[in-house]
Motif scaffolding. Structure first.
Motif, PDB file in Angstrom:
ATOM      1  N   ILE A  19      45.666  72.600  -7.688  1.00  0.00           N
ATOM      2  CA  ILE A  19      44.588  72.037  -8.492  1.00  0.00           C
ATOM      3  C   ILE A  19      43.278  72.585  -7.952  1.00  0.00           C
ATOM      4  N   ASP A  20      42.498  73.184  -8.851  1.00  0.00           N
ATOM      5  CA  ASP A  20      41.180  73.709  -8.504  1.00  0.00           C
ATOM      6  C   ASP A  20      40.118  72.908  -9.241  1.00  0.00           C
ATOM      7  N   GLU A  21      38.906  72.968  -8.719  1.00  0.00           N
ATOM      8  CA  GLU A  21      37.771  72.335  -9.388  1.00  0.00           C
ATOM      9  C   GLU A  21      37.137  73.345 -10.340  1.00  0.00           C
ATOM     10  N   THR A  22      36.744  72.880 -11.510  1.00  0.00           N
ATOM     11  CA  THR A  22      36.056  73.741 -12.463  1.00  0.00           C
ATOM     12  C   THR A  22      34.554  73.684 -12.186  1.00  0.00           C
ATOM     13  N   PRO A  23      33.802  74.646 -12.694  1.00  0.00           N
ATOM     14  CA  PRO A  23      32.356  74.647 -12.450  1.00  0.00           C
ATOM     15  C   PRO A  23      31.644  73.370 -12.921  1.00  0.00           C
ATOM     16  N   ASP A  24      32.187  72.706 -13.933  1.00  0.00           N
ATOM     17  CA  ASP A  24      31.550  71.487 -14.443  1.00  0.00           C
ATOM     18  C   ASP A  24      32.034  70.223 -13.744  1.00  0.00           C
ATOM     19  N   GLY A  25      32.792  70.376 -12.648  1.00  0.00           N
ATOM     20  CA  GLY A  25      33.249  69.221 -11.882  1.00  0.00           C
ATOM     21  C   GLY A  25      34.585  68.666 -12.329  1.00  0.00           C
ATOM     22  N   GLY A  26      35.233  69.300 -13.306  1.00  0.00           N
ATOM     23  CA  GLY A  26      36.556  68.884 -13.751  1.00  0.00           C
ATOM     24  C   GLY A  26      37.639  69.495 -12.867  1.00  0.00           C
ATOM     25  N   MET A  27      38.849  69.425 -13.343  1.00  0.00           N
ATOM     26  CA  MET A  27      39.977  69.982 -12.595  1.00  0.00           C
ATOM     27  C   MET A  27      40.844  70.832 -13.521  1.00  0.00           C
ATOM     28  N   VAL A  28      41.466  71.837 -12.941  1.00  0.00           N
ATOM     29  CA  VAL A  28      42.419  72.676 -13.650  1.00  0.00           C
ATOM     30  C   VAL A  28      43.634  72.844 -12.740  1.00  0.00           C
ATOM     31  N   GLY A  29      44.821  72.782 -13.333  1.00  0.00           N
ATOM     32  CA  GLY A  29      46.050  72.900 -12.561  1.00  0.00           C
ATOM     33  C   GLY A  29      46.802  74.178 -12.882  1.00  0.00           C
ATOM     34  N   TYR A  30      47.525  74.683 -11.881  1.00  0.00           N
ATOM     35  CA  TYR A  30      48.301  75.909 -12.035  1.00  0.00           C
ATOM     36  C   TYR A  30      49.683  75.711 -11.423  1.00  0.00           C
ATOM     37  N   LEU A  31      50.720  75.968 -12.218  1.00  0.00           N
ATOM     38  CA  LEU A  31      52.111  75.830 -11.793  1.00  0.00           C
ATOM     39  C   LEU A  31      52.733  77.208 -11.629  1.00  0.00           C
ATOM     40  N   HIS A  32      53.414  77.408 -10.501  1.00  0.00           N
ATOM     41  CA  HIS A  32      54.075  78.690 -10.239  1.00  0.00           C
ATOM     42  C   HIS A  32      55.199  78.909 -11.240  1.00  0.00           C
ATOM     43  N   ASN A  33      55.215  80.100 -11.830  1.00  0.00           N
ATOM     44  CA  ASN A  33      56.222  80.484 -12.810  1.00  0.00           C
ATOM     45  C   ASN A  33      57.209  81.426 -12.127  1.00  0.00           C
ATOM     46  N   TRP A  34      58.453  80.995 -11.983  1.00  0.00           N
ATOM     47  CA  TRP A  34      59.463  81.782 -11.284  1.00  0.00           C
ATOM     48  C   TRP A  34      59.838  83.051 -12.041  1.00  0.00           C
ATOM     49  N   ASP A  35      59.648  83.081 -13.346  1.00  0.00           N
ATOM     50  CA  ASP A  35      59.993  84.274 -14.114  1.00  0.00           C
ATOM     51  C   ASP A  35      58.986  85.403 -13.938  1.00  0.00           C
ATOM     52  N   THR A  36      57.714  85.056 -13.787  1.00  0.00           N
ATOM     53  CA  THR A  36      56.674  86.080 -13.735  1.00  0.00           C
ATOM     54  C   THR A  36      56.038  86.234 -12.355  1.00  0.00           C
ATOM     55  N   GLY A  37      56.189  85.241 -11.489  1.00  0.00           N
ATOM     56  CA  GLY A  37      55.514  85.255 -10.202  1.00  0.00           C
ATOM     57  C   GLY A  37      54.085  84.754 -10.273  1.00  0.00           C
TER      58      GLY A  37
END
Length: 147
Positions: A19-37
């Motif tokens: 989970i990263d913070e967005t420039p406006d103070g929100g959050m964005v999530g990223y899930l590892h994809n085993w097919d693509t890396g």
């Protein structure tokens, strides 16, 4: 002192999640994809991850655990040519030598493994950034899970 620091790292059903913070103070999530890396944007999972109180399939990781787990998965499920895969073979060789000698990795060997995994993690980030900028892949790879 900030109440929440970013990025935050998790394991979500055996996949790494950041989970990263967005420039406006929100959050964005990223899930590892085993097919693509790659890490796919999955902001829909943030509440599930943050508010998981007793789910054993969701756990908080520190940065080293996140990196280690991500690279262990990439080395396990992705196959290909190029310098990243040569470094994975170096790690495999360290583990094979320790196993044949009936021992665990030494502290020095473990430090080398983690150094290599930090390097391969950066190499993947750089490769995906090049591809996202419109450049062709610099090496070929595939997922063993793709069939």
């Amino acid at each position: 002192m900030a109440l929440t620091t970013f990025p935050r790292y998790y394991e979500y059903y055996k996949k790494t999640f950041r989970i990263d913070e967005t420039p406006d103070g929100g959050m964005v999530g990223y899930l590892h994809n085993w097919d693509t890396g790659r890490f796919d944007q999955r902001t829909d999972l943030i509440d599930k991850v943050l508010f998981a109180t007793s789910n054993p399939e969701i756990s908080r990781l520190d940065e080293d655990e996140f990196l280690d787990e991500t690279e262990r998965k990439r080395a396990s499920y992705l196959q290909g040519d190029g310098p990243i895969f040569a470094l994975y073979e170096t790690i495999n060789g360290l583990y094979a030598a320790a196993k044949s000698e009936g021992r665990r990795l030494t502290a020095e060997e473990w430090a080398l493994v983690m150094s290599i995994r930090r390097r391969t993690f950066r190499m993947w980030d750089e490769e995906f950034a090049r591809q996202d900028a419109g450049e062709p892949p610099s090496f070929a790879y595939r997922s063993d899970l793709s069939g």
